[in-house]
Design an enzyme around this catalytic site. Sequence first.
Site, mmCIF file in Angstrom:
data_model
loop_
_atom_site.group_PDB
_atom_site.id
_atom_site.type_symbol
_atom_site.label_atom_id
_atom_site.label_comp_id
_atom_site.label_asym_id
_atom_site.label_seq_id
_atom_site.Cartn_x
_atom_site.Cartn_y
_atom_site.Cartn_z
ATOM 1 N N GLU A 1 -29.997 35.142 -19.517
ATOM 2 C CA GLU A 1 -31.047 35.882 -18.795
ATOM 3 C C GLU A 1 -31.793 34.983 -17.839
ATOM 4 O O GLU A 1 -32.151 35.396 -16.732
ATOM 5 C CB GLU A 1 -32.013 36.512 -19.805
ATOM 6 N N ASP B 1 -30.898 32.599 -24.434
ATOM 7 C CA ASP B 1 -30.969 31.331 -23.713
ATOM 8 C C ASP B 1 -32.406 30.941 -23.409
ATOM 9 O O ASP B 1 -33.314 31.773 -23.406
ATOM 10 C CB ASP B 1 -30.160 31.385 -22.416
#
Length: 421
Positions: free
Chosen positions: A183, A90
């Site tokens: 994350e 991400d």
Amino acid sequence: MHPQGKDETKVKAYERLLQYVTFWTTSDEESATVPSTARQLVLAQALRDEMTALGISAVRLSDTGYVYGIIPATPGYEDRPALGFIAHMDTAPDFNGEGVRPRLIPQYDGREIVLGDSGRVLSPTVFPHLPGLAGRTLIVTDGTTLLGADDKAGIAEIMTMAECLLRQDIPHGKVCIAFTPDEEIGRGPDDFDVPGFGADFAYTVDGDVEGSIEYQNFNAAAAVFCIRGVNVHPGSAKDVMINAALVAMDINSRLPAADIPARTDGYEGFFHLTDMEGNVESAELKYIIRDHDAAGFDARLALLRRIADDINVSLGDGTVTLTIREQYRNMAEKIQPHMHLIRNAERAARSVGAEPAVHPIRGGTDGARLSFMGLPCPNLGTGGYAFHGPYEHITVEGMDTETAILLELVRLYADRAGDAD
């Protein structure tokens, strides 16, 4: 530098990065799904397919968006420590991550760069390290998006390292690979399968300058103040009105003025006001709280609770509701019994001509929580700079260096099985 054999990789790390950044993978803190955005699964599926095509074994994509794979040990090296490498898919919700259009600047001259038609300029005045990148091939944004090198550069370097191991004659122990979602919003390890991952130790590849090594990170929490006001006509407001917006201002004024990101460095902690909104009727303040020292961190949280209690005593119970969510803790205590991870990372950097730089993380990585989940996991650099915004940049050469560091770590653990104390 230790010879790594003839370079037979079909795709360079930077070429992989240019492919990966075209995937829109911004995570969403407000989402309750796992992963927080379905678009992350598109990259996860592409990575699963690429890993399978390379010949990585036991490749699997979990229902929650985690990608795993294994490169079995070279025959005769099965007793070496199983080493893991992890990066996240991400990108941060801090800035636009959709429609990334990277630009390569060969033989960068160290001067300012106009970022497309955005009106933004990447300038050595703001980023004084830029002249030191002169002569390299720089990768920048067009100023309308972030780049996504955090952490798609880490993915690219791990994948390129894996291809080298599979195509070159480099003896190695078992190598485990994982790519995680979410994350950037603190959820990366939530569904991480530590036993199934299969590593004894691991490194996240999620830092900045090549050669950086990090095993001391912030203790971290998120805090939200919700303020309920009393809105009446201002002409008859005396002793009745509670202006929620003014209460919000009062809350922030009670925090140490110098304890903010713009005025702290190194091991210094802070309160960071990330969002605020409000009017007379209601208001909300959102903070992230960071401190390397556990006692200092607890003291910061206690201060927030005391502020909320004091206001409720003076203005009435329920005026302020405070919610605190702890996010991660300093991994140093879990890494210190395994300092071979740091020593070998320093050796690997020096072996490929990089200067190792061990410094604290002013943030956190998946490795912080994974270390507390039984997988000691310090963090390595990617070669990138200015993450989470339109000025993000990285160099081809820095990515090559970091890929070489990963390969050298694999070699060191193959040669130094006894160094895992």
